[in-house]
Design a protein around this motif. Structure first.
Motif, short mmCIF file in Angstrom:
data_model
loop_
_atom_site.label_atom_id
_atom_site.label_comp_id
_atom_site.label_asym_id
_atom_site.label_seq_id
_atom_site.Cartn_x
_atom_site.Cartn_y
_atom_site.Cartn_z
N GLU A 250 0.84 -0.96 -0.06
CA GLU A 250 -0.12 -0.10 -0.04
C GLU A 250 0.78 1.17 -0.07
OE1 GLU A 250 -2.60 -0.39 3.34
OE2 GLU A 250 -3.80 -1.81 2.48
N GLU B 25 2.29 1.81 -3.55
CA GLU B 25 1.39 2.06 -4.48
C GLU B 25 0.62 3.40 -3.99
OE1 GLU B 25 -1.35 -1.23 -4.46
OE2 GLU B 25 -0.11 -2.30 -5.99
N ARG B 26 1.23 4.11 -2.89
CA ARG B 26 0.67 5.24 -2.62
C ARG B 26 -0.74 5.30 -2.33
NH1 ARG B 26 4.56 7.01 -0.61
NH2 ARG B 26 3.98 9.31 -0.65
N VAL B 27 -1.19 4.33 -1.77
CA VAL B 27 -2.73 4.49 -1.37
C VAL B 27 -2.73 5.43 -0.28
CG1 VAL B 27 -4.50 3.00 -0.07
CG2 VAL B 27 -2.93 1.83 -1.83
#
Length: 501
Positions: free
Chosen positions: A223, A226-228
């Motif tokens: 996360e 993926e730069r959530v």
């Protein structure tokens, strides 16, 4: 102890273990009373291994624990080998395994049964004697010995596995953990700068550890890569409330670099996604809810087997193999106590080696450690690493059935030697005397051949010890060509060996 020997209550493992314990007493005489009490109370069972085992459930090879050797085979009694070596037994011990061993041979030639299993078994016996720590890595189902022969068995991807693997190798330093992960995740990606990948990971691992006191689990790391928004914003808020300005700067730097040309974040996220699968749910836990095995345990005489899910998750298995090799080279060098011989055996090292791990293998011989790498072909190693790999290991082994282009690499590594060449030239004899000419004519009439004489020329020429063609075509099944080097630098020229079993 003499009574134990007379009664048959002492085996070779007991003798080696008690002998090593007595050596520690000679170094530190303050231990003498405890040693004497242990021997008086337990006899041959004194100073036993923490597992309580005094032998392996089964032995598949012949061992000499006094010399710490395992029988590998017999030197072939042929003209290929030096006369003094023909028919002699050949064994391996930590003195040569400490320079690491590379074995190449196609499937079915006996690499596991005739090399990996005996070597791992020998070091497992030495671990019971308190002399070594061994880690065997192979695909699930590899014939590396029964579970009872090991202290720790890690079955990655198997819900029934008792032990889990520490993805961060037991380190608490975010930069060190990032370096090891970056080499495992991106070391095989052409054109990828591993240092940039390590920096990108450190910019996330450091802030996360500062907030939570641990490293992120696989889903959490994915996360963040993926730069959530929820994960990144929550981490930023926690850093602000806890007052970590340095870590906030790290997180801001990752934000600025995300999506820029050459940013390794996307590649890292894809690689972490290979481990974020339902089959690995519950593995690589960082919350201390499972029994983690860390390669930082090499200071203890452990017997470890790690089963990789090669069949269903080949890419993840290769990535984990790279991680294990990187962690082993780092942990073996960082040991405070190097009295134990640390060894890592790969049943299949295909697509496992990177430029950094090859350099790490070179450093192992000075820290009382070594690795065993088996390959089906050198094509499983990046072309730029084939020559450095052959130069970094001290022991090289070629099984029957290799290709000529694989053989050429080994022929170059083994070099040439000076041999005596004999050239015989025949020339016709012309007689000057009439009687001699008559005799020669009569001899030619009877035999049908002219009278000749032989001229022998003896000279020293330089030739390859083993040519590529010889390695590909002249090694019989059940044989291998093996060269050895000790940690002191003593060398044995390549020998044709008839393997045991």
């Amino acid at each position: 102890l003499a009574a134990e020997v007379r009664g048959g209550g002492m085996n070779d493992v007991d003798y080696a273990r008690i002998r090593r314990a007595w050596e520690t007493v000679r170094v530190d005489p303050s231990r003498q009373r405890a040693f004497a009490d242990a021997v008086r109370d337990s006899g041959a069972g004194a100073c036993v291994h923490p597992s309580g085992a005094r032998d392996l459930p089964v032995r598949a090879a012949r061992h000499d624990l006094l010399a710490r050797q395992v029988l590998l085979g017999t030197v072939d009694d042929g003209a290929r080998n030096p006369y003094a070596r023909r028919g002699t037994r050949l064994a391996l011990d930590p003195a040569v395994l400490g320079t690491s061993l590379l074995a190449v041979g196609p499937s079915g030639t006996g690499k596991t049964r005739q090399l990996v299993r005996p070597v791992v078994e020998s070091l497992a016996l030495q671990a019971l004697a308190g002399q070594a720590a061994v880690i065997a890595v192979g695909a699930a189902g590899s014939q590396l010995g029964p579970d009872a022969a090991y202290d720790v068995v890690v079955r990655i991807g198997d819900p029934g596995s008792v032990y889990d693997l520490d993805l961060y190798g037991g380190t608490t330093d975010p930069d060190e953990a990032a370096t090891l992960l970056a080499d495992a995740f991106t070391g095989d990606v052409p054109g990828m700068d591993v240092r940039r990948a390590a920096t990108a990971l450190a910019q996330l691992l450091g802030p996360f550890r500062a907030v939570h006191g641990r490293f992120p689990a696989v889903p959490e790391l994915r996360e963040l890569l993926e730069r959530v928004p929820g994960a990144v914003d929550g981490l930023r808020a926690a850093l602000e409330s806890a007052g970590h300005p340095a870590m906030l700067r790290e997180l801001d730097a990752r934000d600025r670099q995300h999506g820029a040309p050459g940013d390794p974040g996307a590649v890292l996220a894809d690689r972490v996604a290979l481990l974020d699968r339902p089959a690995f749910a519950g593995f690589f836990d960082t919350t201390a809810q499972s029994r983690l095995f860390s390669l930082r345990s090499l200071e203890h005489p452990l017997r470890v087997r790690i089963d990789l899910p090669e069949r269903g998750h080949a890419d993840a298995s290769r990535m984990l193999a790279r991680l294990l090799l990187a962690q082993f080279t780092a942990s073996a060098s960082a040991r405070a106590d190097r009295s134990l011989f640390a060894f890592l055996a790969f049943d299949d090292a295909s697509r496992t080696l990177t430029a950094e791990t090859v350099r790490g293998v070179q450093r192992l011989r000075s820290v009382n450690a070594g690795v065993l790498l088996t390959l089906r072909t050198l094509d499983d190693v990046p072309e730029a690493l084939r020559t450095p790999l052959l130069g970094s290991v001290g022991c090289r082994m070629v099984f029957s059935g290799v290709t000529t282009w694989d053989g050429q690499r080994f022929a170059e590594a083994w070099g040439t030697e000076w041999v005596e060449a004999r050239d015989v030239t025949s020339r016709t004899v012309f007689a000057d005397q009439p009687l001699t000419r008559a005799i020669h004519a009569f001899r030619k009439l009877v035999t049908g051949k002219a009278v000749t004489t032989d001229a022998v020329t003896v000279r020293q020429v330089e030739r390859e010890r083993w040519s590529a063609s010889d390695l590909a075509n002249a090694v019989p099944p059940g044989h291998a060509v093996l060269s050895l080097t000790t940690v002191r630098g003593e060398r044995a020229a390549p020998l044709l060996v008839r393997l045991a079993g």
